[in-house]
Design a protein around this motif. Structure first.
Motif, mmCIF file in Angstrom:
data_model
loop_
_atom_site.group_PDB
_atom_site.id
_atom_site.type_symbol
_atom_site.label_atom_id
_atom_site.label_comp_id
_atom_site.label_asym_id
_atom_site.label_seq_id
_atom_site.Cartn_x
_atom_site.Cartn_y
_atom_site.Cartn_z
ATOM 1 N N ARG A 143 -3.825 -3.313 3.661
ATOM 2 C CA ARG A 143 -4.714 -2.742 3.143
ATOM 3 C C ARG A 143 -5.941 -3.863 3.347
ATOM 4 O O ARG A 143 -7.498 -3.611 3.631
ATOM 5 C CB ARG A 143 -5.749 -1.992 2.021
ATOM 6 C CG ARG A 143 -6.271 -1.218 1.967
ATOM 7 C CD ARG A 143 -6.323 -0.141 0.447
ATOM 8 N NE ARG A 143 -7.413 0.765 0.329
ATOM 9 C CZ ARG A 143 -8.844 0.161 0.199
ATOM 10 N NH1 ARG A 143 -9.341 -1.612 0.755
ATOM 11 N NH2 ARG A 143 -10.430 1.123 0.672
ATOM 12 N N PHE A 190 -10.851 3.993 2.605
ATOM 13 C CA PHE A 190 -10.135 2.585 3.923
ATOM 14 C C PHE A 190 -10.639 3.294 5.352
ATOM 15 O O PHE A 190 -10.962 3.003 6.622
ATOM 16 C CB PHE A 190 -8.785 2.767 3.829
ATOM 17 C CG PHE A 190 -8.149 2.144 4.855
ATOM 18 C CD1 PHE A 190 -7.899 0.671 4.944
ATOM 19 C CD2 PHE A 190 -7.780 2.346 5.879
ATOM 20 C CE1 PHE A 190 -7.300 -0.231 6.282
ATOM 21 C CE2 PHE A 190 -6.806 2.345 6.858
ATOM 22 C CZ PHE A 190 -6.654 0.327 6.958
ATOM 23 N N CYS A 227 2.434 4.131 3.893
ATOM 24 C CA CYS A 227 1.568 3.833 3.192
ATOM 25 C C CYS A 227 0.436 4.920 2.983
ATOM 26 O O CYS A 227 1.051 6.089 3.484
ATOM 27 C CB CYS A 227 0.796 2.816 4.282
ATOM 28 S SG CYS A 227 1.798 1.126 4.377
ATOM 29 N N ASP A 241 -9.054 5.837 -2.410
ATOM 30 C CA ASP A 241 -8.658 4.527 -1.438
ATOM 31 C C ASP A 241 -8.302 5.071 -0.197
ATOM 32 O O ASP A 241 -8.618 4.467 0.248
ATOM 33 C CB ASP A 241 -7.414 4.371 -2.545
ATOM 34 C CG ASP A 241 -7.237 3.157 -2.162
ATOM 35 O OD1 ASP A 241 -8.472 2.268 -1.623
ATOM 36 O OD2 ASP A 241 -6.132 2.147 -1.562
ATOM 37 N N TRP A 278 0.422 -1.416 0.127
ATOM 38 C CA TRP A 278 0.431 -0.030 -0.037
ATOM 39 C C TRP A 278 0.863 1.142 -0.135
ATOM 40 O O TRP A 278 0.325 2.310 0.649
ATOM 41 C CB TRP A 278 -1.029 0.333 1.245
ATOM 42 C CG TRP A 278 -1.739 1.286 0.933
ATOM 43 C CD1 TRP A 278 -2.689 1.472 0.129
ATOM 44 C CD2 TRP A 278 -2.912 1.184 1.802
ATOM 45 N NE1 TRP A 278 -4.217 1.951 0.125
ATOM 46 C CE2 TRP A 278 -3.928 2.095 1.284
ATOM 47 C CE3 TRP A 278 -2.868 0.780 3.202
ATOM 48 C CZ2 TRP A 278 -5.525 2.454 2.552
ATOM 49 C CZ3 TRP A 278 -3.682 2.387 4.236
ATOM 50 C CH2 TRP A 278 -5.144 2.947 3.586
ATOM 51 N N GLY A 295 -2.435 5.190 3.560
ATOM 52 C CA GLY A 295 -3.632 5.186 4.368
ATOM 53 C C GLY A 295 -2.119 5.641 5.764
ATOM 54 O O GLY A 295 -3.385 5.146 6.970
#
Length: 296
Positions: A74, A219, A191, A215, A42, A193
Protein backbone atom coordinates in the motif's frame (compact mmCIF):
# COMPACT_ATOMS: atom_id res chain seq x y z
CA UNK A 1 15.66 -38.96 -7.52
CA UNK A 2 16.73 -38.42 -3.92
CA UNK A 3 14.51 -36.49 -1.53
CA UNK A 4 15.41 -32.81 -1.13
CA UNK A 5 17.36 -31.99 2.04
CA UNK A 6 15.26 -28.86 2.53
CA UNK A 7 11.47 -28.85 2.93
CA UNK A 8 9.43 -25.66 3.22
CA UNK A 9 5.79 -24.66 3.27
CA UNK A 10 4.49 -21.65 1.36
CA UNK A 11 2.20 -20.25 4.04
CA UNK A 12 -0.46 -17.82 2.85
CA UNK A 13 -2.37 -18.18 6.17
CA UNK A 14 -5.62 -18.97 4.37
CA UNK A 15 -7.67 -22.16 4.65
CA UNK A 16 -5.56 -24.55 2.56
CA UNK A 17 -2.06 -23.55 3.65
CA UNK A 18 -3.19 -23.36 7.29
CA UNK A 19 -4.45 -26.93 6.91
CA UNK A 20 -1.08 -28.09 5.59
CA UNK A 21 0.71 -26.41 8.50
CA UNK A 22 -1.67 -28.00 11.00
CA UNK A 23 -1.24 -31.43 9.39
CA UNK A 24 2.54 -31.10 9.77
CA UNK A 25 2.34 -29.72 13.31
CA UNK A 26 0.20 -32.65 14.39
CA UNK A 27 2.43 -35.21 12.69
CA UNK A 28 -0.17 -36.24 10.12
CA UNK A 29 2.30 -35.43 7.32
CA UNK A 30 6.09 -34.92 7.51
CA UNK A 31 7.13 -31.64 9.09
CA UNK A 32 8.85 -28.72 7.33
CA UNK A 33 12.13 -26.97 8.03
CA UNK A 34 10.12 -23.73 8.00
CA UNK A 35 6.82 -22.26 6.89
CA UNK A 36 7.45 -19.06 4.90
CA UNK A 37 4.87 -16.26 5.01
CA UNK A 38 5.29 -13.44 2.47
CA UNK A 39 3.97 -10.32 4.17
CA UNK A 40 2.63 -7.64 1.82
CA UNK A 41 2.10 -5.32 4.79
CA UNK A 42 -1.59 -4.94 3.97
CA UNK A 43 -3.38 -8.07 5.15
CA UNK A 44 -6.58 -7.65 7.20
CA UNK A 45 -6.23 -7.63 10.98
CA UNK A 46 -7.94 -11.03 11.14
CA UNK A 47 -5.20 -12.58 9.00
CA UNK A 48 -2.40 -11.20 11.19
CA UNK A 49 -4.22 -12.44 14.30
CA UNK A 50 -4.58 -15.89 12.73
CA UNK A 51 -0.92 -15.85 11.66
CA UNK A 52 0.16 -15.25 15.26
CA UNK A 53 -1.94 -18.24 16.27
CA UNK A 54 -0.28 -20.38 13.60
CA UNK A 55 3.17 -19.22 14.74
CA UNK A 56 2.45 -20.40 18.27
CA UNK A 57 1.03 -23.70 17.07
CA UNK A 58 3.99 -24.36 14.76
CA UNK A 59 6.56 -23.35 17.38
CA UNK A 60 5.12 -25.92 19.79
CA UNK A 61 6.01 -28.61 17.25
CA UNK A 62 9.47 -27.18 16.54
CA UNK A 63 8.55 -25.73 13.15
CA UNK A 64 9.42 -22.03 12.70
CA UNK A 65 7.18 -19.64 10.78
CA UNK A 66 9.34 -17.12 8.94
CA UNK A 67 7.95 -13.78 7.79
CA UNK A 68 9.58 -12.28 4.70
CA UNK A 69 8.72 -9.08 2.85
CA UNK A 70 9.65 -7.07 -0.22
CA UNK A 71 8.04 -3.87 1.10
CA UNK A 72 4.61 -2.53 2.02
CA UNK A 73 2.37 -2.81 -1.02
CA UNK A 74 0.00 0.00 0.00
CA UNK A 75 2.70 2.46 0.98
CA UNK A 76 4.81 1.64 -2.07
CA UNK A 77 1.87 2.14 -4.45
CA UNK A 78 1.32 5.66 -3.12
CA UNK A 79 5.01 6.62 -2.96
CA UNK A 80 6.05 8.85 -5.92
CA UNK A 81 9.64 7.61 -5.52
CA UNK A 82 8.74 3.92 -5.71
CA UNK A 83 8.21 1.81 -8.83
CA UNK A 84 4.58 0.73 -9.02
CA UNK A 85 4.13 -3.06 -9.06
CA UNK A 86 0.81 -3.09 -10.86
CA UNK A 87 -2.22 -4.44 -9.04
CA UNK A 88 -5.15 -5.99 -10.96
CA UNK A 89 -7.18 -2.80 -10.69
CA UNK A 90 -10.34 -2.31 -12.70
CA UNK A 91 -9.94 0.35 -15.36
CA UNK A 92 -12.25 2.71 -17.17
CA UNK A 93 -10.90 4.39 -20.28
CA UNK A 94 -11.79 7.93 -21.36
CA UNK A 95 -14.33 6.59 -23.85
CA UNK A 96 -15.83 4.04 -21.47
CA UNK A 97 -13.41 1.19 -22.28
CA UNK A 98 -13.46 -1.40 -19.50
CA UNK A 99 -10.34 -3.40 -18.67
CA UNK A 100 -7.98 -4.42 -15.91
CA UNK A 101 -4.42 -3.57 -15.02
CA UNK A 102 -1.84 -6.32 -15.20
CA UNK A 103 -1.15 -8.19 -11.98
CA UNK A 104 2.46 -7.87 -10.86
CA UNK A 105 1.79 -7.60 -7.12
CA UNK A 106 1.78 -11.34 -6.42
CA UNK A 107 5.16 -11.83 -8.08
CA UNK A 108 6.75 -8.78 -6.49
CA UNK A 109 5.42 -9.04 -2.94
CA UNK A 110 4.91 -12.79 -2.48
CA UNK A 111 6.88 -14.98 -4.87
CA UNK A 112 10.07 -12.90 -5.05
CA UNK A 113 10.69 -12.62 -1.26
CA UNK A 114 10.01 -16.34 -0.80
CA UNK A 115 12.58 -17.19 -3.48
CA UNK A 116 15.07 -14.86 -1.79
CA UNK A 117 14.55 -16.68 1.52
CA UNK A 118 14.85 -20.13 -0.06
CA UNK A 119 18.09 -19.14 -1.78
CA UNK A 120 19.43 -17.77 1.50
CA UNK A 121 18.59 -20.98 3.32
CA UNK A 122 20.18 -23.07 0.59
CA UNK A 123 23.34 -20.99 0.97
CA UNK A 124 23.23 -19.42 -2.49
CA UNK A 125 21.81 -15.87 -2.23
CA UNK A 126 21.28 -13.95 -5.45
CA UNK A 127 23.24 -13.50 -7.69
CA UNK A 128 25.13 -16.66 -6.74
CA UNK A 129 24.18 -19.54 -9.01
CA UNK A 130 22.45 -22.45 -7.31
CA UNK A 131 24.34 -25.61 -8.35
CA UNK A 132 22.49 -28.30 -10.26
CA UNK A 133 21.02 -30.88 -7.93
CA UNK A 134 20.53 -28.48 -5.00
CA UNK A 135 16.75 -28.51 -4.58
CA UNK A 136 14.31 -27.31 -1.95
CA UNK A 137 10.88 -28.89 -1.74
CA UNK A 138 8.12 -26.27 -1.54
CA UNK A 139 4.73 -27.45 -0.30
CA UNK A 140 1.78 -25.46 -1.62
CA UNK A 141 -1.75 -25.59 -0.24
CA UNK A 142 -3.90 -26.43 -3.24
CA UNK A 143 -6.90 -28.66 -2.69
CA UNK A 144 -8.48 -31.09 -5.15
CA UNK A 145 -11.22 -28.67 -6.20
CA UNK A 146 -8.50 -26.22 -7.31
CA UNK A 147 -6.21 -28.72 -9.01
CA UNK A 148 -6.00 -26.51 -12.08
CA UNK A 149 -3.93 -24.04 -10.06
CA UNK A 150 -1.17 -26.59 -9.39
CA UNK A 151 1.96 -26.10 -11.47
CA UNK A 152 5.65 -26.85 -11.47
CA UNK A 153 8.17 -24.41 -10.03
CA UNK A 154 9.74 -22.02 -12.53
CA UNK A 155 13.24 -22.36 -11.06
CA UNK A 156 15.41 -25.48 -10.91
CA UNK A 157 16.25 -25.10 -7.21
CA UNK A 158 12.64 -25.54 -6.09
CA UNK A 159 10.30 -28.50 -6.50
CA UNK A 160 6.62 -27.82 -5.82
CA UNK A 161 4.61 -30.42 -3.92
CA UNK A 162 0.92 -30.51 -3.07
CA UNK A 163 0.13 -32.38 0.17
CA UNK A 164 -3.62 -31.79 -0.08
CA UNK A 165 -3.73 -33.31 -3.55
CA UNK A 166 -1.82 -36.31 -2.25
CA UNK A 167 -4.50 -36.72 0.42
CA UNK A 168 -7.33 -36.18 -2.06
CA UNK A 169 -8.70 -33.35 0.10
CA UNK A 170 -11.08 -30.65 -1.06
CA UNK A 171 -11.62 -27.26 0.56
CA UNK A 172 -14.49 -28.66 2.64
CA UNK A 173 -12.17 -31.36 3.99
CA UNK A 174 -9.74 -28.63 5.00
CA UNK A 175 -12.47 -26.66 6.74
CA UNK A 176 -13.63 -29.77 8.60
CA UNK A 177 -10.08 -30.54 9.74
CA UNK A 178 -9.46 -26.96 10.88
CA UNK A 179 -12.79 -26.89 12.71
CA UNK A 180 -12.05 -30.17 14.47
CA UNK A 181 -8.86 -28.62 15.86
CA UNK A 182 -10.20 -25.21 16.86
CA UNK A 183 -9.28 -23.27 13.71
CA UNK A 184 -12.66 -23.19 12.00
CA UNK A 185 -12.57 -19.38 11.84
CA UNK A 186 -9.50 -19.31 9.56
CA UNK A 187 -9.90 -16.19 7.37
CA UNK A 188 -9.24 -15.76 3.67
CA UNK A 189 -5.80 -14.34 3.02
CA UNK A 190 -5.80 -11.38 0.62
CA UNK A 191 -4.77 -7.75 0.84
CA UNK A 192 -7.25 -5.28 2.33
CA UNK A 193 -7.52 -3.57 -1.05
CA UNK A 194 -7.51 -6.68 -3.25
CA UNK A 195 -9.69 -5.96 -6.31
CA UNK A 196 -10.75 -9.62 -6.42
CA UNK A 197 -12.78 -9.37 -3.22
CA UNK A 198 -16.37 -10.45 -3.68
CA UNK A 199 -19.21 -8.21 -2.53
CA UNK A 200 -19.69 -10.55 0.44
CA UNK A 201 -16.07 -9.99 1.44
CA UNK A 202 -16.34 -6.22 1.06
CA UNK A 203 -19.42 -6.32 3.30
CA UNK A 204 -17.53 -8.34 5.92
CA UNK A 205 -14.58 -5.97 5.78
CA UNK A 206 -16.85 -2.95 6.27
CA UNK A 207 -18.70 -4.67 9.12
CA UNK A 208 -15.85 -6.41 10.95
CA UNK A 209 -12.88 -4.14 10.22
CA UNK A 210 -14.05 -0.52 9.83
CA UNK A 211 -10.45 0.74 9.89
CA UNK A 212 -9.54 -1.62 7.06
CA UNK A 213 -12.62 -0.53 5.09
CA UNK A 214 -11.74 3.16 5.51
CA UNK A 215 -8.19 2.34 4.44
CA UNK A 216 -9.45 0.63 1.27
CA UNK A 217 -11.78 3.56 0.49
CA UNK A 218 -8.89 6.01 0.87
CA UNK A 219 -6.60 3.89 -1.30
CA UNK A 220 -9.30 3.56 -3.96
CA UNK A 221 -9.53 7.35 -4.18
CA UNK A 222 -5.75 7.80 -4.18
CA UNK A 223 -5.10 5.51 -7.17
CA UNK A 224 -7.93 6.88 -9.32
CA UNK A 225 -5.62 8.44 -11.94
CA UNK A 226 -2.71 6.00 -11.83
CA UNK A 227 0.42 5.51 -9.80
CA UNK A 228 1.91 8.29 -7.72
CA UNK A 229 5.22 7.95 -9.56
CA UNK A 230 3.64 8.30 -13.00
CA UNK A 231 1.59 11.30 -11.89
CA UNK A 232 4.65 12.98 -10.35
CA UNK A 233 6.47 12.48 -13.66
CA UNK A 234 3.62 14.16 -15.56
CA UNK A 235 2.21 10.92 -17.02
CA UNK A 236 -1.25 10.56 -15.47
CA UNK A 237 -3.37 7.63 -16.58
CA UNK A 238 -5.71 8.45 -19.47
CA UNK A 239 -8.57 6.78 -17.72
CA UNK A 240 -9.26 5.74 -14.15
CA UNK A 241 -8.39 2.93 -11.72
CA UNK A 242 -10.90 1.39 -9.29
CA UNK A 243 -10.88 -1.33 -6.63
CA UNK A 244 -14.41 -2.49 -7.41
CA UNK A 245 -15.55 -4.05 -10.67
CA UNK A 246 -18.46 -1.57 -10.90
CA UNK A 247 -15.80 1.07 -11.61
CA UNK A 248 -17.21 3.69 -9.26
CA UNK A 249 -15.71 4.89 -5.94
CA UNK A 250 -15.71 2.08 -3.40
CA UNK A 251 -17.74 4.00 -0.83
CA UNK A 252 -20.45 4.60 -3.45
CA UNK A 253 -20.81 0.96 -4.51
CA UNK A 254 -24.07 -0.79 -3.66
CA UNK A 255 -22.71 -4.10 -2.43
CA UNK A 256 -24.87 -7.09 -3.39
CA UNK A 257 -23.56 -10.34 -1.84
CA UNK A 258 -24.84 -13.41 -3.66
CA UNK A 259 -26.89 -15.68 -1.45
CA UNK A 260 -25.64 -18.76 -3.32
CA UNK A 261 -21.99 -17.73 -3.37
CA UNK A 262 -19.30 -19.61 -1.48
CA UNK A 263 -18.43 -18.18 1.90
CA UNK A 264 -15.06 -17.13 0.50
CA UNK A 265 -13.42 -16.81 -2.86
CA UNK A 266 -10.06 -18.58 -3.26
CA UNK A 267 -7.32 -16.82 -1.35
CA UNK A 268 -4.32 -15.10 -2.87
CA UNK A 269 -1.42 -17.42 -2.10
CA UNK A 270 2.03 -16.82 -3.62
CA UNK A 271 1.60 -19.42 -6.38
CA UNK A 272 -2.15 -19.81 -6.17
CA UNK A 273 -3.76 -16.51 -7.09
CA UNK A 274 -6.65 -17.84 -9.20
CA UNK A 275 -6.95 -14.91 -11.53
CA UNK A 276 -5.35 -14.42 -14.97
CA UNK A 277 -2.31 -12.28 -15.67
CA UNK A 278 -3.37 -11.43 -19.20
CA UNK A 279 -5.50 -8.32 -18.81
CA UNK A 280 -5.75 -4.89 -20.37
CA UNK A 281 -5.60 -1.32 -19.21
CA UNK A 282 -5.71 2.20 -20.63
CA UNK A 283 -2.13 3.43 -20.92
CA UNK A 284 -0.67 6.92 -20.38
CA UNK A 285 0.51 6.93 -23.97
CA UNK A 286 -2.84 6.06 -25.55
CA UNK A 287 -6.46 6.76 -24.80
CA UNK A 288 -7.40 3.31 -26.11
CA UNK A 289 -7.41 0.19 -23.98
CA UNK A 290 -4.45 -1.99 -24.91
CA UNK A 291 -2.77 -5.15 -23.68
CA UNK A 292 0.47 -3.33 -22.85
CA UNK A 293 1.67 -2.83 -19.33
CA UNK A 294 1.93 0.76 -18.11
CA UNK A 295 5.61 1.02 -17.24
CA UNK A 296 6.24 3.33 -14.33
Amino acid sequence: MSAPAHRYLSLGAGVQSSTVLLLAARGDIPTFDAAIFANTGWEPIAVYAHLRRLEQLAAASGMPVVRVAAGDIRRDALDPAHRFASMPLFTLGPNGERGMARRQCTGEYKIKPIKVEVRRRLGYPHPTRVPAGVVAEMAIGISLDEIGRARDADVAYMRNTFPLLDLGWRRQDCLAYLTAHGLGDTPRSACVGCPFRTDAEWVRLRRDDPTGWDDAVAFDAAIRHGSARANAAGQPLRGQFFLHRQRIPLNQVTLRPRADAQADAPGCGPWTCPHPDTVTEPTPESSATSGREVRH
